[in-house]
Design a protein around this motif. Structure first.
Motif, PDB file in Angstrom:
ATOM      1  N   LEU A 148      63.056  73.436  51.442  1.00  9.82           N
ATOM      2  CA  LEU A 148      61.823  74.069  50.954  1.00  9.82           C
ATOM      3  C   LEU A 148      62.140  75.218  50.014  1.00  9.82           C
ATOM      4  N   LEU A 149      63.129  76.050  50.353  1.00  9.38           N
ATOM      5  CA  LEU A 149      63.460  77.211  49.518  1.00  9.38           C
ATOM      6  C   LEU A 149      63.992  76.764  48.159  1.00  9.38           C
ATOM      7  N   GLN A 150      64.766  75.642  48.147  1.00 12.11           N
ATOM      8  CA  GLN A 150      65.283  75.153  46.873  1.00 12.11           C
ATOM      9  C   GLN A 150      64.144  74.683  45.960  1.00 12.11           C
TER      10      GLN A 150
ATOM     11  N   GLU B 162      52.819  76.562  45.434  1.00 12.79           N
ATOM     12  CA  GLU B 162      51.779  77.468  45.961  1.00 12.79           C
ATOM     13  C   GLU B 162      51.602  77.261  47.479  1.00 12.79           C
ATOM     14  N   TYR B 163      51.602  75.967  47.877  1.00  9.98           N
ATOM     15  CA  TYR B 163      51.472  75.701  49.323  1.00  9.98           C
ATOM     16  C   TYR B 163      52.695  76.211  50.072  1.00  9.98           C
ATOM     17  N   TYR B 164      53.884  75.988  49.499  1.00 12.99           N
ATOM     18  CA  TYR B 164      55.104  76.444  50.162  1.00 12.99           C
ATOM     19  C   TYR B 164      55.135  77.967  50.302  1.00 12.99           C
TER      20      TYR B 164
ATOM     21  N   LEU C 271      52.645  72.483  54.936  1.00 12.37           N
ATOM     22  CA  LEU C 271      53.853  71.743  54.564  1.00 12.37           C
ATOM     23  C   LEU C 271      53.516  70.343  54.034  1.00 12.37           C
ATOM     24  N   GLY C 272      52.573  69.683  54.722  1.00 13.50           N
ATOM     25  CA  GLY C 272      52.203  68.331  54.299  1.00 13.50           C
ATOM     26  C   GLY C 272      51.575  68.313  52.929  1.00 13.50           C
TER      27      GLY C 272
ATOM     28  N   LYS D  95      54.358  69.994  41.011  1.00 17.49           N
ATOM     29  CA  LYS D  95      55.281  70.943  41.630  1.00 17.49           C
ATOM     30  C   LYS D  95      54.715  72.359  41.686  1.00 17.49           C
ATOM     31  N   LYS D  96      53.923  72.729  40.706  1.00 19.56           N
ATOM     32  CA  LYS D  96      53.327  74.064  40.710  1.00 19.56           C
ATOM     33  C   LYS D  96      52.394  74.229  41.916  1.00 19.56           C
TER      34      LYS D  96
END
Length: 815
Positions: free
Chosen positions: A808-810, A790-792, A773-774, A785-786
């Motif tokens: 996070l989903l948005q 990937e981390y999300y 998350l961090g 953002k890309k």
């Protein structure tokens, strides 16, 4: 004058006088034994805590007593008798001696009655005459010195128990025979035989004795078929018992033959002759006879022994030829009852006075039958008759004196073994027994001297061991080491399997760890049915670093262990030492299911729950054990469990209590108090506690780390970063520390450094929630953002959408 006339002139001897004389004789001989002690001769059967476990008179204790277990013979009634005495006397010798004396009196009552009902079968005596001679016979039996060992030796109660049931069985059989074989007496006879077998297997000759009685005392109309049918149940019972003893106990030991067949037969002949001599002239009796093996030298001793045996055979042949059925039966009674203990089957002790307990009845019966015949056919003057009677009375008094003197030998261990050495000074084992007695009495110099004398015959493994131990006590390590090395050499040369406990101690003393571990593993195989010994072995194996072997030792005997032994609890502890938390927890749960409920188990399972992160269960188990039972480490764990289960207030109270116990000078204690205060948002107080910890221990990384957390919560980011770096310098970059530092860098909007640090954390642990998350958040703030998505996505793949934080989903969808 006939036998009945002599009985009538016995001045009321047929009444209470025989009982009074027997009571007086037994009191004169055995009254002294009530104050005797232990004799270093199978004392462990009473004193050893492993046997005390069989002394409980509840259902579980009775189950232990009657459940067959590994031992030389199956003697549950002996153990039951020990349990009864233990109930009232504990390990005080008085109770055991009193029990033996009372049991001997019960035997004498049965002996008197058996003589009284047997004599009419083989003589013309009427009831009064039979009572007179039976009283005389019972008195003779009572005062004979060969019975001293069976009465004065505490653990010989099995001889008296077996003897009582043997005599009662025969009484019932004879009564059944006399009354046309009434079913009640016949069944009672079988029951008493079974009870005798449960006391000691030496009663196994009874069916043969009963067959001899049938053949020699039978009624004219008795058929051979009837004798066989009546004897068959007895023979079946004995055959079943013999099968059990042969295949399921170690009652019979060694080779079937002592040397060649010729030597074995000559050995048996020597033993038989010595038994006859001991009955005729009971002097030089001993608790420990030299093995009477025929050495191959044909000397005058052998000639005497063979001569005695021939005379005995001739007496039997004469009695049968002249139809002296009573005398023939008496001789057969003597011989047949020696079969189980004669050495025909190899036994551990080849010769002992107690082996004559049953056979001596036949000897006394033969003597009384001769006296009855002599008095019945006496045609000499009355004065000579009185002289003969006086001589017989004198003989009984002399036997009483010999028995009283022999009984005194059993006063204590030193007295007994000094007498054994005096009687047989050329027998090595007697010196060994005396040396052990000196050692137990604390007389180390005398013990050392006697152990050295033991080795004059032949170097002895055990003697060398105890010599080494005495030198150790004396501080002479050079001599001790010398004898320990001799013990090691003798063991490896002779492979004395029965000395495993001694060689284990020697390996331990010499520091031979590999050999010690190997021997302990072998011991665990030998002692698999002794839980307490197995747990000691497992503990020693673990101390040698052989934890896996310790686990195997415990697992190999766990099924034989009662819940009270705590075997499964010990197994759980060993598995925990191996790091197998799952296996340890399973073993702990099985222990609880099997009834091994104890504080030890509660604490062990609490530690396991704590190590596995099950805080609530850990709290419950620690609380169940009680504060006073917890170690300092476990008290700290209880406080930590409170904290981790969301109860910081209770954690704070415990941490403060621990601090007071440690004198408030413990850096970890102040640190723990600070953690609890921080959780309660008392940041100022938490800060003070962390600083107190650092005053006591400047290089305390945890306190610097926690101080950084407090500074971060206060918004003092630069200060917090400085504290984190101090902690990192002391301890290195731990996962918690690096995560906190990365989070702080992100909070300070130093996103490139934060992203780099999160990346390093994910290289170490790709599943870290905080790092995933961090890293995503840092990349997002940098406009990457890309990379952030990937981390999300990795986070969602591992933990699912339900665990996703708001927004996070948005971000992933691109909104």
């Amino acid at each position: 004058m006939n036998n009945n006339d002599s009985a009538e002139k016995a001045s009321g001897f047929t009444g209470w006088i025989p009982a009074v004389l027997i009571l007086l004789a037994v009191a004169a001989i055995y009254g002294q034994s009530l104050w005797f002690g232990y004799v270093n001769y199978d004392d462990a059967l009473i004193l050893d805590k492993r046997w005390i476990a069989y002394r409980q008179l509840d259902w579980q204790g009775l189950w232990k007593i009657f459940l067959p277990h590994e031992m030389a013979t199956y003697q549950p009634l002996r153990d039951l008798a020990f349990a009864l005495v233990y109930r009232f006397s504990g390990t005080n010798p008085f109770g055991y001696h009193l029990f033996n004396v009372l049991l001997y009196l019960a035997n004498l009552l049965a002996v008197f009655y058996l003589f009284r009902i047997l004599l009419p079968y083989f003589t013309a005596l009427d009831r009064k005459g039979a009572t007179f001679w039976a009283g005389l016979a019972a008195l003779w039996f009572a005062v004979h010195p060969v019975h001293v060992e069976s009465v004065a030796w505490m653990v010989a109660n099995k001889e008296l128990l077996a003897g009582l049931f043997y005599f009662l069985s025969m009484i019932c059989y004879v009564k059944s025979h006399r009354e046309g074989f009434r079913t009640g007496f016949y069944l009672l006879s079988l029951i008493f035989l079974l009870l005798g077998l449960l006391s000691k297997p030496s009663v196994a000759a009874l069916p043969l004795v009963l067959i001899a009685f049938e053949l020699l005392g039978r009624k004219p109309d008795t058929r051979a078929r009837d004798i066989i049918l009546r004897s068959l149940p007895y023979l079946v019972l004995i055959a079943a018992a013999a099968g059990y003893y042969l295949f399921y106990t170690s009652a019979f030991v060694g080779r079937l033959l002592q040397g060649s067949l010729r030597i074995h037969l000559l050995t048996l002949s020597s033993v038989l002759a010595k038994y006859v001599l001991n009955l005729l002239l009971p002097v030089n009796l001993c608790n420990s006879y030299p093995p009477p093996f025929f050495s191959g030298s044909y000397n005058w001793h052998l000639a005497v022994f063979l001569g005695i045996d021939l005379l005995l055979a001739a007496a039997l042949a004469f009695a049968l030829r002249r139809k002296q059925k009573g005398l023939a039966f008496a001789i057969l009674f003597f011989l047949l009852n020696l079969i189980p203990v004669s050495g025909i089957f190899p036994i551990a002790i080849f010769m002992a006075d107690r082996y004559l307990y049953l056979s001596s009845f036949g000897f006394v019966l033969a003597g009384v039958l001769v006296l009855v015949r002599v008095f019945g056919t006496w045609s000499g003057p009355a004065a000579a008759r009185r002289i003969f009677a006086t001589a017989a009375a004198g003989a009984l008094i002399f036997l009483t004196f010999l028995s009283a003197v022999r009984c005194r030998d059993w006063k204590d261990a030193l007295t007994l073994w000094i007498a054994a050495v005096r009687t047989y000074p050329n027998y090595q084992y007697n010196y060994y027994g005396l040396a052990n007695s000196y050692a137990q009495a604390g007389m180390q110099d005398q013990a050392l001297e006697t152990y050295l004398k033991t080795n004059m015959f032949k170097e002895n493994f055990s003697a060398d061991y105890y010599i080494a131990r005495i030198y150790d006590v004396k501080g002479d390590s050079v001599e001790a080491e010398k004898y320990y090395r001799r013990v090691e050499a003798l063991y490896e040369d002779e492979m004395l399997e029965q000395q495993w406990d001694v060689i284990t101690a020697v390996y331990e003393r010499l520091g031979l760890k590999d050999k010690l571990a190997g021997q302990l593993v072998e011991n665990s195989r030998i002692l698999k049915n002794y839980p307490e010994r197995i747990m000691t072995i497992a503990s020693k194996l673990a101390s040698l670093g052989q934890v896996q072997k310790a686990v195997e030792a415990l697992e190999g005997s766990i099924d034989a262990a009662p819940p009270s032994a705590g075997m499964r609890t010990a197994l759980a502890a060993m598995l925990a030492r191996l790091g197998d938390l799952a296996g340890a927890l399973k073993a702990a749960q099985e222990a609880r299911a099997k009834g091994e409920n104890s504080v030890t188990l509660d604490l062990l399972e609490a530690d396991l729950r704590f190590n596995s992160g099950d805080w609530r269960q850990a709290v419950g188990l620690y609380e169940a054990a009680g504060w006073e039972k917890l170690s300092a480490r476990q008290k700290e764990r209880l406080a930590a469990s409170y904290f981790n289960s969301g109860r910081p207030g209770e954690a704070l109270e415990l941490f403060r209590a621990l601090s007071r116990e440690e004198g408030e000078k413990s850096a970890p204690a102040h640190n723990n108090i600070g953690v609890a205060l921080e959780a309660l948002d008392s940041l100022d107080e938490a800060d003070k506690e962390y600083r107190k910890a650092l005053e006591l221990q400047e290089n305390y990384a945890d306190a610097w780390f926690n101080l950084g957390n407090v500074a971060s919560k206060r918004g003092r980011n630069s200060e917090a970063l400085e504290y984190y770096l101090r902690a990192e310098k002391i301890e290195g970059g731990t996962a918690d520390l690096e995560t906190a530092r990365a989070s702080l860098l992100a909070k300070m909007k130093r996103y490139p450094e934060a992203l780099q640090l999160y990346g390093k954390l994910l290289e170490i642990n790709p599943a870290s929630k905080a790092a995933l998350l961090g890293a995503g958040d840092a990349a997002w703030e940098l406009g990457k953002k890309k990379i952030a998505r990937e981390y999300y996505r990795k986070y969602l793949d591992r933990y699912g959408a339900r665990a996703a934080p708001d927004g996070l989903l948005q971000r992933i969808s691109g909104d």
